[in-house]
Design an enzyme around this catalytic site. Structure first.
Site, mmCIF file in Angstrom:
data_model
loop_
_atom_site.group_PDB
_atom_site.id
_atom_site.type_symbol
_atom_site.label_atom_id
_atom_site.label_comp_id
_atom_site.label_asym_id
_atom_site.label_seq_id
_atom_site.Cartn_x
_atom_site.Cartn_y
_atom_site.Cartn_z
ATOM 1 N N HIS B 82 0.903 -1.083 0.020
ATOM 2 C CA HIS B 82 0.114 -0.134 -0.062
ATOM 3 C C HIS B 82 0.935 1.191 0.059
ATOM 4 O O HIS B 82 0.505 2.125 -0.671
ATOM 5 C CB HIS B 82 -0.981 -0.148 1.069
ATOM 6 C CG HIS B 82 -1.554 1.327 1.544
ATOM 7 N ND1 HIS B 82 -2.750 1.827 0.652
ATOM 8 C CD2 HIS B 82 -1.171 2.282 2.486
ATOM 9 C CE1 HIS B 82 -2.882 2.893 1.238
ATOM 10 N NE2 HIS B 82 -2.103 3.321 2.362
ATOM 11 N N ASP B 111 6.887 21.429 -26.715
ATOM 12 C CA ASP B 111 6.847 20.010 -25.926
ATOM 13 C C ASP B 111 7.894 20.024 -24.993
ATOM 14 O O ASP B 111 8.731 21.177 -24.670
ATOM 15 C CB ASP B 111 6.905 19.101 -27.077
ATOM 16 C CG ASP B 111 6.066 17.675 -26.701
ATOM 17 O OD1 ASP B 111 6.446 17.313 -25.391
ATOM 18 O OD2 ASP B 111 5.574 17.086 -27.443
ATOM 19 N N TRP B 147 6.915 0.175 3.852
ATOM 20 C CA TRP B 147 7.424 0.633 2.633
ATOM 21 C C TRP B 147 8.767 1.256 2.801
ATOM 22 O O TRP B 147 9.330 1.515 1.747
ATOM 23 C CB TRP B 147 6.655 1.764 2.341
ATOM 24 C CG TRP B 147 6.468 2.951 2.955
ATOM 25 C CD1 TRP B 147 6.205 3.555 4.230
ATOM 26 C CD2 TRP B 147 7.132 4.351 2.335
ATOM 27 N NE1 TRP B 147 6.593 4.761 4.502
ATOM 28 C CE2 TRP B 147 7.275 5.271 3.226
ATOM 29 C CE3 TRP B 147 7.984 4.574 1.145
ATOM 30 C CZ2 TRP B 147 7.989 6.663 3.177
ATOM 31 C CZ3 TRP B 147 8.646 5.900 1.070
ATOM 32 C CH2 TRP B 147 8.705 6.851 2.027
ATOM 33 N N SER B 174 12.937 5.949 -13.830
ATOM 34 C CA SER B 174 12.130 6.817 -14.541
ATOM 35 C C SER B 174 12.006 8.298 -14.030
ATOM 36 O O SER B 174 11.996 9.258 -14.355
ATOM 37 C CB SER B 174 10.619 6.122 -14.188
ATOM 38 O OG SER B 174 9.530 7.033 -14.618
ATOM 39 N N SER B 175 11.964 8.261 -12.518
ATOM 40 C CA SER B 175 11.945 9.691 -11.873
ATOM 41 C C SER B 175 12.986 10.453 -12.267
ATOM 42 O O SER B 175 12.824 11.828 -12.445
ATOM 43 C CB SER B 175 12.003 9.586 -10.311
ATOM 44 O OG SER B 175 10.716 8.968 -10.008
ATOM 45 N N HIS B 258 12.857 11.928 3.577
ATOM 46 C CA HIS B 258 12.167 13.140 4.073
ATOM 47 C C HIS B 258 12.473 14.062 2.844
ATOM 48 O O HIS B 258 11.192 14.820 2.461
ATOM 49 C CB HIS B 258 12.853 13.857 5.052
ATOM 50 C CG HIS B 258 12.216 14.870 5.625
ATOM 51 N ND1 HIS B 258 11.090 14.534 6.586
ATOM 52 C CD2 HIS B 258 11.870 16.186 5.283
ATOM 53 C CE1 HIS B 258 10.499 15.520 6.677
ATOM 54 N NE2 HIS B 258 10.791 16.651 6.503
ATOM 55 N N GLU B 260 11.798 13.517 0.011
ATOM 56 C CA GLU B 260 10.609 12.679 -0.874
ATOM 57 C C GLU B 260 9.428 13.316 -0.401
ATOM 58 O O GLU B 260 8.313 13.347 -1.266
ATOM 59 C CB GLU B 260 10.600 11.135 -0.712
ATOM 60 C CG GLU B 260 9.573 10.291 -1.063
ATOM 61 C CD GLU B 260 9.326 10.446 -2.497
ATOM 62 O OE1 GLU B 260 10.293 10.763 -3.283
ATOM 63 O OE2 GLU B 260 8.086 9.992 -3.357
ATOM 64 N N TYR B 262 8.784 16.092 0.337
ATOM 65 C CA TYR B 262 8.765 17.483 -0.328
ATOM 66 C C TYR B 262 8.551 17.362 -1.913
ATOM 67 O O TYR B 262 7.867 18.148 -2.456
ATOM 68 C CB TYR B 262 9.613 18.538 0.130
ATOM 69 C CG TYR B 262 9.331 18.700 1.414
ATOM 70 C CD1 TYR B 262 8.475 19.559 1.866
ATOM 71 C CD2 TYR B 262 10.403 18.060 2.443
ATOM 72 C CE1 TYR B 262 8.417 19.903 3.589
ATOM 73 C CE2 TYR B 262 10.148 18.386 3.972
ATOM 74 C CZ TYR B 262 8.867 19.091 4.226
ATOM 75 O OH TYR B 262 8.815 19.435 5.804
ATOM 76 N N SER B 273 -1.116 26.915 -5.531
ATOM 77 C CA SER B 273 -0.798 28.507 -5.844
ATOM 78 C C SER B 273 -1.518 29.050 -7.234
ATOM 79 O O SER B 273 -1.523 30.276 -7.349
ATOM 80 C CB SER B 273 0.788 28.544 -6.187
ATOM 81 O OG SER B 273 1.307 28.409 -4.586
ATOM 82 N N HIS B 307 15.061 13.068 12.003
ATOM 83 C CA HIS B 307 13.903 13.144 13.024
ATOM 84 C C HIS B 307 12.918 11.695 12.475
ATOM 85 O O HIS B 307 12.119 11.637 13.905
ATOM 86 C CB HIS B 307 13.060 14.228 12.792
ATOM 87 C CG HIS B 307 12.575 14.468 11.603
ATOM 88 N ND1 HIS B 307 12.177 15.906 10.846
ATOM 89 C CD2 HIS B 307 11.859 13.715 10.765
ATOM 90 C CE1 HIS B 307 11.595 15.706 9.808
ATOM 91 N NE2 HIS B 307 11.322 14.483 9.706
ATOM 92 N N HIS B 308 13.281 10.997 11.947
ATOM 93 C CA HIS B 308 12.439 9.526 11.600
ATOM 94 C C HIS B 308 12.997 8.780 12.528
ATOM 95 O O HIS B 308 12.515 7.548 12.557
ATOM 96 C CB HIS B 308 12.531 9.404 10.323
ATOM 97 C CG HIS B 308 11.970 10.285 9.154
ATOM 98 N ND1 HIS B 308 10.451 10.201 9.047
ATOM 99 C CD2 HIS B 308 12.040 11.573 8.623
ATOM 100 C CE1 HIS B 308 10.030 11.286 8.416
ATOM 101 N NE2 HIS B 308 11.102 11.766 7.884
ATOM 102 N N THR B 333 7.284 27.113 5.469
ATOM 103 C CA THR B 333 5.898 26.565 5.277
ATOM 104 C C THR B 333 4.793 27.787 5.768
ATOM 105 O O THR B 333 3.675 27.766 5.076
ATOM 106 C CB THR B 333 5.627 25.477 5.966
ATOM 107 O OG1 THR B 333 6.826 24.679 5.376
ATOM 108 C CG2 THR B 333 4.328 24.418 5.330
ATOM 109 N N LYS B 336 3.984 30.359 3.099
ATOM 110 C CA LYS B 336 3.105 29.841 2.094
ATOM 111 C C LYS B 336 1.824 29.849 2.584
ATOM 112 O O LYS B 336 0.836 30.422 2.007
ATOM 113 C CB LYS B 336 3.560 28.541 1.671
ATOM 114 C CG LYS B 336 4.765 28.258 0.960
ATOM 115 C CD LYS B 336 5.164 26.934 0.371
ATOM 116 C CE LYS B 336 6.049 26.825 -1.092
ATOM 117 N NZ LYS B 336 5.346 27.707 -2.130
ATOM 118 N N ARG B 455 1.543 1.111 15.000
ATOM 119 C CA ARG B 455 1.177 0.785 13.415
ATOM 120 C C ARG B 455 1.649 -0.574 13.107
ATOM 121 O O ARG B 455 2.259 -1.163 14.024
ATOM 122 C CB ARG B 455 1.820 1.866 12.738
ATOM 123 C CG ARG B 455 3.345 1.635 12.956
ATOM 124 C CD ARG B 455 3.850 3.074 12.241
ATOM 125 N NE ARG B 455 3.759 3.185 10.872
ATOM 126 C CZ ARG B 455 4.792 4.046 9.984
ATOM 127 N NH1 ARG B 455 5.835 4.592 10.675
ATOM 128 N NH2 ARG B 455 4.559 4.192 8.683
#
Lengths: 32, 531
Positions: B82, B111, B147, B174-175, B258, B260, B262, B273, B307-308, B333, B336, B455
């Site tokens: 998932h 293009d 994950w 790909s990315s 991390h 990722e 963002y 925006s 921090h993870h 943040t 924004k 979890r």
């Protein structure tokens, strides 16, 4: 060589260097 | 701005000309940015459904305490897949789809810079997704490691782990190819007059996101490559028995992980925006500060990874550094959120579906941001680590935040993409059903987490039953509401009322002002001159 190709090669070299650098740091240099 | 130099009469004549092939071959061989954008968007929706079904398996099992429907191994495989499918298969490709459709139109380019590479970037994805799905059917099944693919569990898993590692490699490639294409397009192919500080915020957020991708995807590739060599080639990067360190994996993974967050959030900010000024009928407040805030978030995202992992036993000075660095992200943040609110202030507001989703995003993403601040505090995080509080937090940020921005973007640009309007009443139903059920699903998870529910478990003590029942009902409601979204989109494509060039009064970027609706197959044959 076109401007687009030059830009792409610079960017691709950044990605490749990062990948190789991470693996090499902990493999060849043993993390030191 | 001047009128477009491109002859639309000519372009209109070629509207049905889709290159040399028709049918399925058109989609396989296409190099057109709009076709590829469409492929990305449909692929991400299919993956969203696949990942969503897995979420419903998880929530159905958790409806009651005890083991009801699936065995624990399969439950772990569901949570792992998932996460992987939603992050890499659904959310990221959705925003790449937006980038493919919008960036050339917004900067006045014909293009993407590398059209064939663009085709390849997309067609790598179905192969990677297939590997993930196939992993369920090999001996040992799909990996059940979460994950994040933490070592040393990943070193012990069956062949499904190898398939997942290859899938991550392909997704990463790909990315990287996609981000090279996006950066080159934005840097080199802007129309005359489209200076960097005149670009729409969506383009800016994607330029910065593409750099983030370029810097972090190779790091993930490195981490899973080292896992692969630990599994099959006798190395011990992460295997303590061979002198390695499992915590090293966590450091490398989160150095990718991390940013990722963002990579997912910044394009969502870009969509918001564009939408909020259009429905406030005002220019975006503080454009330059929005650009700098986006860059600041991206830079700070590289110095907060640990921090993870406060609970791995790092020194107090390390905890303090990562705690302060993390709380610093609240500043850009906050800039924004303040600017979006200031854009709406005294604006001539109207609340069509895109704006409803944008305002929903504003409230719910901010709520997720606040729980992120709570979790950034090491002393609190040590209590809440690996509880449902964390699950609630990142679903508010990534699931609700990214998804609501995605829905806002689809409803906003659908008339331009298809040439047809969607059913506004059904769109609003979709919003309200989604907004209500998603909060029913995730808000209560804060309470379960605060009460100590861990979890990634298929069973739990009776004391958590009420929260889990409510959450499961919300999840099913949210999942079923997305079928309405599919219906609204298909109805618009098949029988929607014809849309004018600029269906939204306040929209003012190039795709609205310089291109007809629907957009011709070849967007700009000569660049527009923008003054």
């Amino acid at each position: 060589m076109s401007r687009n190709l030059k830009t792409a090669l610079v960017l691709a070299s950044i990605a490749l260097t990062t990948f190789a650098g991470i693996v090499a740091k902990y493999w060849i240099l043993n993390g030191s | 701005m001047s009128a477009v130099v491109d002859s639309h009469g000519h372009a209109g004549e070629q509207h049905d000309h889709h290159g040399g092939y028709s049918g399925i071959m058109r989609w396989i061989t296409t190099t057109n940015h709009k076709d590829i954008g469409t492929l990305y968007l449909w692929f991400s929706f299919i993956m969203f459904m696949v990942g969503g079904v897995m979420a419903l398996v998880i929530r159905t099992e958790l409806y009651s305490p005890g083991l009801q429907w699936v065995d624990p191994d399969f439950f772990n495989q569901m949570t792992t897949m998932h996460g992987l499918i939603m992050v890499f298969g659904a959310i990221m490709p959705a925003f790449v789809g937006f980038a493919n459709w919008q960036i050339p139109m917004m900067i006045g380019a014909a293009d993407m810079a590398f059209a064939r590479l663009n085709n390849w970037s997309f067609w790598l994805l179905p192969f990677a997704a297939s590997l993930l799905v196939i992993s369920f059917f090999v001996p040992g099944g799909a990996p059940g490691v979460g994950w994040t693919l933490y070592a040393p569990l990943t070193v012990q898993m069956g062949i499904g782990m190898d398939l997942t590692i290859f899938a991550v490699h392909i997704l990463g490639m790909s990315s990287i190819l996609g981000s090279i294409n996006i950066i080159t397009t934005i840097i080199n192919l802007r129309a005359p007059g489209m200076g960097l500080m005149r670009m729409p915020l969506f383009v800016w957020t994607w330029l910065i996101t593409a750099y983030l991708l370029l810097a972090t995807m190779p790091v993930l590739a490195g981490a899973v490559t080292m896992t692969l060599t630990d599994r099959h080639f006798g190395t011990s990067f992460f295997n303590a028995a061979g002198g390695g360190d499992p915590v090293l994996y966590q450091h490398i993974f989160w150095f990718f992980g991390h940013p990722e967050v963002y990579i997912i959030a910044l394009p969502a900010f870009g969509v918001i925006s564009q939408v909020i000024p259009a429905f406030s009928r005002k220019p975006l407040f503080g454009y330059a500060s929005m650009v700098y805030a986006t860059a600041a978030i991206a830079i700070l995202s590289f110095i907060v990874w640990a921090h993870h992992m406060y609970t791995v036993g790092m020194p107090v000075t390390g905890q303090l550094f990562f705690m302060y660095a993390t709380t610093l992200i609240a500043i850009p943040t906050g800039v924004k959120v303040f600017n979006w609110a200031a854009t709406m202030w005294k604006g001539s507001l109207s609340f069509e579906t895109p704006m409803l989703f944008a305002v929903g995003f504003l409230f719910l993403f901010t709520l997720g941001g606040f729980t992120g601040l709570v979790l950034s505090l090491a002393a609190v995080d040590i209590q809440l680590h690996d509880t449902y509080y964390v699950v609630a937090h990142f679903h508010y940020v990534m699931a609700i935040g990214a998804l609501f921005a995605g829905f806002a973007g689809v409803y906003f640009w659908l008339p331009k993409w298809t040439g047809r309007r969607y059913d506004e009443t059904l769109g609003k139903w979709h919003f309200w059903l989604s907004a209500i059920f998603v909060n029913v699903a995730f808000f209560v998870q804060h309470f379960a987490g605060l009460a100590g529910m861990p979890r990634r478990i298929p069973d739990y003590p009776l004391m958590f039953e009420t929260w889990n029942k409510i959450s499961s009902i919300g999840a099913w409601g949210f999942g079923l509401s997305q079928l309405l979204f599919l219906y609204v989109v298909l109805k618009a494509i098949r029988s929607g009322e014809k849309a004018p060039q600029k269906p939204w009064e306040g929209a003012d970027s190039v795709e609205w002002t310089h291109l007809p609706t629907p957009v011709p197959y070849h967007t700009f044959e000569t660049p527009p001159v923008l003054k």
